[in-house]
Design an enzyme around this catalytic site. Structure first.
Site, PDB file in Angstrom:
ATOM      1  N   GLY A  37       4.703 -59.948  32.515  1.00  0.00           N
ATOM      2  CA  GLY A  37       5.864 -60.826  32.583  1.00  0.00           C
ATOM      3  C   GLY A  37       6.060 -61.343  33.985  1.00  0.00           C
ATOM      4  O   GLY A  37       5.240 -61.111  34.878  1.00  0.00           O
ATOM      5  N   GLY A  38       7.159 -62.047  34.170  1.00  0.00           N
ATOM      6  CA  GLY A  38       7.440 -62.622  35.478  1.00  0.00           C
ATOM      7  C   GLY A  38       7.686 -61.574  36.545  1.00  0.00           C
ATOM      8  O   GLY A  38       7.461 -61.811  37.733  1.00  0.00           O
TER       9      GLY A  38
ATOM     10  N   THR B 243       4.056 -55.784  35.141  1.00  0.00           N
ATOM     11  CA  THR B 243       3.094 -55.501  34.078  1.00  0.00           C
ATOM     12  C   THR B 243       3.482 -54.212  33.372  1.00  0.00           C
ATOM     13  O   THR B 243       3.951 -53.267  33.997  1.00  0.00           O
ATOM     14  CB  THR B 243       1.686 -55.354  34.680  1.00  0.00           C
ATOM     15  N   VAL B 244       3.266 -54.181  32.056  1.00  0.00           N
ATOM     16  CA  VAL B 244       3.543 -52.977  31.265  1.00  0.00           C
ATOM     17  C   VAL B 244       2.213 -52.377  30.825  1.00  0.00           C
ATOM     18  O   VAL B 244       1.372 -53.065  30.237  1.00  0.00           O
ATOM     19  CB  VAL B 244       4.418 -53.303  30.032  1.00  0.00           C
TER      20      VAL B 244
ATOM     21  N   ASP C 186      19.513 -61.786  28.827  1.00  0.00           N
ATOM     22  CA  ASP C 186      18.178 -62.382  28.686  1.00  0.00           C
ATOM     23  C   ASP C 186      17.650 -62.133  27.270  1.00  0.00           C
ATOM     24  O   ASP C 186      16.520 -61.671  27.081  1.00  0.00           O
ATOM     25  CB  ASP C 186      17.219 -61.796  29.722  1.00  0.00           C
TER      26      ASP C 186
END
Length: 488
Positions: A166-167, A170-171, A283
């Site tokens: 994502g912005g 990292t996962v 969000d």
């Protein structure tokens, strides 16, 4: 002459008597032994050991020879000295290595502890503790993992362990020593903004206990960038499932769409009205709705969320969110309310119904924003044209109209005119029950009323459909698109 002979005979007698006495004394009278080692007649040069009727000379340890004064005496044994010296040096060197190593590891441990303490403070550990305390949470609420433990769990953060990017980071998928699978969220860079979001997410998640919210298992504060550890959600994001099979028959049937929407709405309703302190997610989007192994919806990513004091209805903040899902009223006023989440959720519902992405350059300029596109289609009475064909086949017109009306209400440009998440959840629950009996018992008049123009759009005082709400919404959302396309 006779006198001389007598004296000689007497001396011979004395000599023999002395000789035999010595022999007899050695045999019969051992206790009368003479110690040769004492006195000035000691025959040994170093060590003298008396024995019955004799003696024994020897040299001290480290020397060699017979030890006699008139013999080879005792001389230094150089080989033994060298051996002793070598052993002494070896043991001394070994001891020195052990001491130096011990000192080195102590210094290294202290340095590591100092670095970890620095990272703990840098990553907001102290601030997190301070924020958790008044909100009823503790550091023990979430386990503190070590950096080594998470590094081993992800095999040093290998590329094939990445679940998503994502912005903000990292996962990774990790496997703990106890066999549990976890998702580890790692920020890209360490900056104060992300640290604040990290702290915020931990504080928020310690307040939440809901089956449709991703569970936080712990965090790591001793690395350069903070790490969050969640339960692993194995089936990706709702966004991926909506758009991967666009135009194809998929498992996202009408019943499943309503169920997922209901689960997500329940979670958001819980955040707004049932949590110990109300929480605004800020969000809400389909990429932040994850699906577990049973395809149950789980709300994730609370980095931008805000706790709202019970006595307040809105919070003034810097605008945060994702274009396409962002509440236009919040965008222009910076006044964050629970209705901002309602708007974003309305976009997710429109996404489910149409399988269209929130912002698309493939649509006409005035329809690039999905919210605008959806409401405009309803206004022009061409809603059925933009809905996903699979849903049109599976659901009744009444159900589609009910859902469309709910989406329109959520997308209202005025926050106060939108329903609450609790109302949205209740309406979706009703649809969920209807989906078990798709055609229900509605009569023709009810169907006509639900699909009619006066139910789909606001009505003015003269009875004609009002365009004021739509025009205002269109104007605001076009401003957002303009902002997005403006060169930075």
């Amino acid at each position: 002459s006779s006198t001389v002979q007598y004296n000689c005979a007497f001396d011979s007698f004395l000599f023999l008597n002395k000789y035999y006495c010595e022999i007899i004394s050695q045999i019969i009278c051992p206790l009368a032994d003479v110690d040769e080692c004492t006195g000035p007649n000691n025959p040994c040069s170093h060590i003298c050991s008396n024995t019955p009727g004799s003696y024994k000379c020897s040299c001290p340890k480290g020397y060699r020879g017979d030890g006699l004064k008139n013999g080879t005496h005792c001389s230094t044994d150089r080989s033994e000295f060298v051996t002793r010296f070598s052993l002494g040096m070896s043991f001394g060197f070994l001891l020195l290595v052990i001491v130096v190593s011990w000192i080195y590891f102590i210094i290294k441990k202290r340095k590591l502890m100092k670095i970890r303490g620095k990272f703990f403070e840098q990553n907001g550990g102290i601030l997190m503790t301070q924020q958790l305390s008044p909100n009823g949470g503790t550091m023990e609420s979430s386990k503190l993992f070590s950096a080594a433990e998470l590094k081993a769990a992800t095999n040093n953060y290998r590329e094939d362990r990445i679940l998503g990017k994502g912005g903000y980071g990292t996962v990774y998928k990790g496997l703990l020593k106890d066999g549990r699978e976890v998702a580890i969220k790692k920020s890209k860079v360490a900056d104060q903004t992300q640290v604040e979001q990290f702290i915020n997410e931990v504080v928020i998640l310690t307040q939440i206990n809901h089956r449709n919210v991703v569970k936080l298992l712990g965090c790591c504060l001793e690395t350069e960038v903070p790490l969050l550890v969640y339960e692993v959600i194995s089936n990706g994001t709702l966004y991926e499932h909506i758009h991967r099979y666009k135009g194809m028959t998929s498992w996202l049937t009408w019943a499943n769409c309503v169920r997922l929407a209901t689960e997500a709405a329940d979670a958001l309703s819980y955040l707004h009205s049932a949590a110990s302190i109300p929480i605004i997610h800020r969000d809400v989007k389909s990429t932040n709705i994850l699906l577990d192994e049973a395809y149950t919806a789980k709300i994730a990513d609370f980095g931008a969320s805000r706790l709202v004091p019970i006595d307040q209805t809105q919070v003034t903040t810097l605008v945060q969110g994702t274009l396409g899902y962002l509440d236009p009223e919040y965008f222009h006023t910076s006044q964050l309310t629970e209705k901002s989440d309602v708007y974003s959720f309305g976009v997710v519902l429109a996404e489910l119904l149409t399988k269209e992405i929130p912002l698309s350059s493939q649509r006409k300029m005035e329809e690039r924003n999905l919210a605008t596109y959806f409401v405009l289609s309803m206004k022009e009475d061409r809603l059925m044209e933009i809905l996903d064909p699979q849903l049109v086949r599976e659901a009744s017109e009444v159900q589609l109209a009910t859902m469309a009306n709910l989406v329109r209400k959520c997308l209202n440009v005025r926050g106060e005119d939108r329903p609450t998440m609790k109302e949205v959840a209740l309406e979706l629950e009703g649809l969920k029950k209807q989906s078990r009996h798709p055609w229900g018992e509605q009569n023709y008049e009810e169907t006509t009323g639900l699909m009619g123009q006066h139910d789909l759009y606001p009505v003015s005082s003269n009875g004609n459909p009002s365009t004021g709400e739509f025009s205002g919404q269109y104007s605001v959302q076009m401003d957002i698109i303009t902002e997005m396309n403006r060169p930075r």
